[in-house]
Design a protein around this motif. Structure first.
Motif, mmCIF file in Angstrom:
data_model
loop_
_atom_site.group_PDB
_atom_site.id
_atom_site.type_symbol
_atom_site.label_atom_id
_atom_site.label_comp_id
_atom_site.label_asym_id
_atom_site.label_seq_id
_atom_site.Cartn_x
_atom_site.Cartn_y
_atom_site.Cartn_z
ATOM 1 N N GLN A 116 0.830 -1.217 0.000
ATOM 2 C CA GLN A 116 0.000 0.000 0.000
ATOM 3 C C GLN A 116 0.864 1.266 0.000
ATOM 4 O O GLN A 116 0.550 2.250 -0.685
ATOM 5 C CB GLN A 116 -0.930 -0.016 1.223
ATOM 6 N N GLU A 117 1.946 1.270 0.775
ATOM 7 C CA GLU A 117 2.844 2.433 0.795
ATOM 8 C C GLU A 117 3.482 2.653 -0.579
ATOM 9 O O GLU A 117 3.633 3.788 -1.047
ATOM 10 C CB GLU A 117 3.929 2.248 1.858
ATOM 11 N N ALA A 118 3.871 1.564 -1.210
ATOM 12 C CA ALA A 118 4.473 1.682 -2.542
ATOM 13 C C ALA A 118 3.467 2.228 -3.552
ATOM 14 O O ALA A 118 3.815 3.032 -4.435
ATOM 15 C CB ALA A 118 5.006 0.324 -2.999
ATOM 16 N N GLU A 119 2.232 1.814 -3.409
ATOM 17 C CA GLU A 119 1.188 2.325 -4.314
ATOM 18 C C GLU A 119 1.001 3.833 -4.137
ATOM 19 O O GLU A 119 0.700 4.546 -5.100
ATOM 20 C CB GLU A 119 -0.135 1.605 -4.046
ATOM 21 N N SER A 120 1.182 4.356 -2.908
ATOM 22 C CA SER A 120 0.955 5.779 -2.639
ATOM 23 C C SER A 120 1.959 6.679 -3.352
ATOM 24 O O SER A 120 1.713 7.871 -3.535
ATOM 25 C CB SER A 120 0.996 6.049 -1.136
ATOM 26 N N VAL A 121 3.099 6.129 -3.761
ATOM 27 C CA VAL A 121 4.095 6.928 -4.488
ATOM 28 C C VAL A 121 4.175 6.487 -5.949
ATOM 29 O O VAL A 121 5.211 6.663 -6.607
ATOM 30 C CB VAL A 121 5.481 6.829 -3.805
ATOM 31 N N LYS A 122 3.080 5.921 -6.438
ATOM 32 C CA LYS A 122 2.965 5.509 -7.842
ATOM 33 C C LYS A 122 4.042 4.506 -8.244
ATOM 34 O O LYS A 122 4.633 4.569 -9.312
ATOM 35 C CB LYS A 122 3.042 6.728 -8.768
ATOM 36 N N ALA A 123 4.260 3.501 -7.332
ATOM 37 C CA ALA A 123 5.255 2.467 -7.625
ATOM 38 C C ALA A 123 4.827 1.620 -8.816
ATOM 39 O O ALA A 123 5.689 1.074 -9.526
ATOM 40 C CB ALA A 123 5.479 1.590 -6.396
ATOM 41 N N ASP A 124 3.526 1.481 -9.033
ATOM 42 C CA ASP A 124 3.070 0.728 -10.204
ATOM 43 C C ASP A 124 3.565 1.381 -11.491
ATOM 44 O O ASP A 124 3.764 0.699 -12.502
ATOM 45 C CB ASP A 124 1.541 0.660 -10.218
ATOM 46 N N GLN A 125 3.748 2.745 -11.473
ATOM 47 C CA GLN A 125 4.217 3.465 -12.651
ATOM 48 C C GLN A 125 5.743 3.494 -12.727
ATOM 49 O O GLN A 125 6.316 3.291 -13.810
ATOM 50 C CB GLN A 125 3.680 4.901 -12.618
ATOM 51 N N TYR A 126 6.389 3.684 -11.563
ATOM 52 C CA TYR A 126 7.833 3.879 -11.572
ATOM 53 C C TYR A 126 8.636 2.603 -11.239
ATOM 54 O O TYR A 126 9.837 2.546 -11.530
ATOM 55 C CB TYR A 126 8.216 4.980 -10.576
ATOM 56 N N ALA A 127 7.976 1.600 -10.608
ATOM 57 C CA ALA A 127 8.669 0.329 -10.300
ATOM 58 C C ALA A 127 7.700 -0.838 -10.525
ATOM 59 O O ALA A 127 7.360 -1.582 -9.589
ATOM 60 C CB ALA A 127 9.191 0.346 -8.865
ATOM 61 N N PRO A 128 7.248 -1.019 -11.730
ATOM 62 C CA PRO A 128 6.220 -2.030 -11.987
ATOM 63 C C PRO A 128 6.689 -3.458 -11.711
ATOM 64 O O PRO A 128 5.903 -4.299 -11.225
ATOM 65 C CB PRO A 128 5.888 -1.821 -13.462
ATOM 66 N N GLU A 129 7.930 -3.776 -12.004
ATOM 67 C CA GLU A 129 8.424 -5.150 -11.797
ATOM 68 C C GLU A 129 8.476 -5.476 -10.316
ATOM 69 O O GLU A 129 8.064 -6.577 -9.884
ATOM 70 C CB GLU A 129 9.812 -5.289 -12.426
#
Length: 516
Positions: A38-51
């Motif tokens: 959830q924390e990673a999602e809050s900083v747009k990790a899906d966009q910047y760290a998708p793997e």
């Protein structure tokens, strides 16, 4: 990959149940793994760290699968690996996420600078720059969340600065319009009076400045517009100076011409056979005096033009020169009127002298002779607030206002509209028909042909035939009379009456030649 949280919740419940039965379950580790995602999602990790994000989710799902198999140690291991993957995604995404705010803040700060906010909104622009610099420092130190807050505040201040700068657009456009007007006025003075190359360059600069405004580049537009304004005023001053000088020269020539014409006229009137006529004609004397006054006023305007030009007040010099030219033209126009008036007065004077001689020879008919003398044509100079109706009503004229048409008919060469006569005009007053003039075969003009269309009107005029009180109150120098019958009759007989007036003038000239 998205996690089926309903299934995950079921697995947690199952894990709790098994834990109650005495088996060690990795509940805390699995919860930490979920929070990490959830924390990673809050900083747009899906966009910047998708793997990394995909790995974290897959490992958490595998952890739940191991619990179903009752492989609790393996489930704990997978939960730890999921948490590590989400932490990696978070660390990778956070700097890139911070850069989003930094980029937005930089774009707005650049836009504010482009709109000359340093001048038009200096306080807001300064604060925007300070916050942006603080954000850069925190970014370099790895303090990403404080940096994000700095960038947000910088963007807010820049937005306010942009709005305040936009308010200056109207002033800049107004300045450009004023410069254009100055150039247009300069060009209107004639090609020889303004610097053509400089004006052409300024017109190109105005076009460039407008393009800058349309692009929101006030920083480039503002100094260019200021320069255009200064140069256009300089061009206007130079153009006015050149034009004022040439107009002043023209005014001098006009005034000299008018004075010369009046002097020539005075010399001709001082000839031996003309002196007595002038001395016995107040109308001629008044007309000469009016012309002298007009020329005097023209000279005063010319002097004022000279003084204004010397003081650099070119627009005032131009105004005074135009006034001098107007008065000089008026004086020149008065000359033929005075000449014609003198011609009429000379004819009347000759007629009067003939009547006086006849009176001496016919003492027995003194009464008739007196009536005949009275019946000769005379002249009348229009005074303020007089109209044809008023003139005809005077006791020394006809004593009958309805006979105004006789005056109009006898002076059609001077009266274009019977409703509009002006102070200073001099009209011939023909005798009444019931009092015929003493005929002199050498001076009497040919008889005009009868004109039934302009017969005397014996009825009183309507209210529209009287002078407009409203026009008199407003200081107008015209007296108005309107009559449908007069308009129709005069329009129908206009050509015939003009011909009759011309014939009468020709007859006057023939008579003058015979007398001479």
């Amino acid at each position: 990959m998205n996690i089926n949280w309903k299934k995950a919740g079921f697995m947690l419940a199952l894990t709790f149940f098994l834990y109650q039965c005495g088996d060690p379950l990795p509940v805390e580790k699995m919860g930490n793994a979920r929070l990490g995602i959830q924390e990673a999602e809050s900083v747009k990790a899906d966009q910047y760290a998708p793997e990394e994000m995909k790995m974290a989710r897959d490992l958490l799902i595998e952890s739940h699968a191991q619990i179903e198999k009752e492989e609790l140690k393996e489930a704990a291991k997978k939960a730890d690996e999921s948490k590590a993957a989400s932490d990696a995604a978070y660390q990778k995404a956070l700097p890139l996420y911070t850069q989003e705010f930094q980029k937005d803040a930089k774009e707005k700060l650049d836009q504010a600078d482009k709109m000359n906010a340093a001048v038009y909104a200096s306080d807001e622009f300064t604060q925007a720059g300070d916050e942006y610099n603080a954000g850069q420092k925190n970014t370099e130190e790895g303090k990403f969340f404080p940096a994000i807050e700095n960038y947000k505040k910088s963007s807010e201040h820049s937005s306010v600065a942009i709005s305040e700068s936009e308010n200056q657009r109207g002033n800049l456009e107004t300045s450009l319009s004023e410069s254009e007007d100055a150039l247009t006025q300069s060009k209107g003075l004639g090609s020889g009076n303004y610097p053509e190359e400089e004006v052409e360059q300024l017109e190109k600069d105005i076009e460039h400045a407008r393009n800058y405004l349309n692009e929101g580049d006030f920083k480039s537009a503002a100094p260019l517009i200021t320069s255009i304004a200064e140069k256009s005023q300089s061009v206007k001053s130079t153009s006015n100076s050149n034009y004022a000088k040439s107009l002043n020269t023209e005014a001098n020539q006009k005034v000299e011409e008018a004075e010369r014409n009046l002097n020539d006229l005075k010399i001709s009137l001082q000839e031996a056979d003309n002196v007595a006529v002038v001395e016995n004609s107040p109308n001629v004397q008044e007309s000469l005096k009016a012309s002298e006054d007009t020329i005097f006023a023209a000279k005063e305007a010319l002097s004022a033009s000279d003084n204004a030009f010397a003081d650099g007040a070119y627009e005032e010099s131009i105004r005074q020169s135009n006034e001098a030219i107007r008065l000089a033209d008026l004086a020149n126009d008065q000359k033929p009127e005075i000449e014609y008036l003198f011609k009429v007065e000379k004819k009347n004077y000759a007629t009067k002298m003939a009547a006086d001689n006849a009176e001496k020879d016919n003492k027995d008919n003194a009464g008739d002779t007196k009536g005949d003398a009275t019946a000769q044509s005379s002249t009348h100079k229009v005074k303020y607030k007089e109209c044809l109706w008023c003139i005809a009503q005077k006791k020394g004229v006809y004593g009958n206002a309805r006979m105004w048409k006789k005056i109009y008919k006898a002076n059609k060469g001077k009266i274009k509209n019977p409703n509009l006569i002006y102070p200073g005009q001099v009209f011939t007053i023909p005798p009444k028909e019931d009092q015929p003039a003493v005929a002199d075969p050498k001076t009497e003009p040919k008889e005009e042909p009868a004109n039934d269309d302009v017969a005397e009107d014996s009825t009183e005029p309507s209210n529209e035939d009287t002078i407009s009180d409203e026009n008199s109150d407003n200081g107008q120098n015209t007296e108005e009379m309107t009559s449908d019958e007069t308009t129709e009759n005069d329009s129908a007989s206009g050509t015939e009456d003009e011909t009759a007036v011309e014939e009468e003038r020709n007859a006057d000239e023939d008579g003058s030649q015979e007398n001479n």
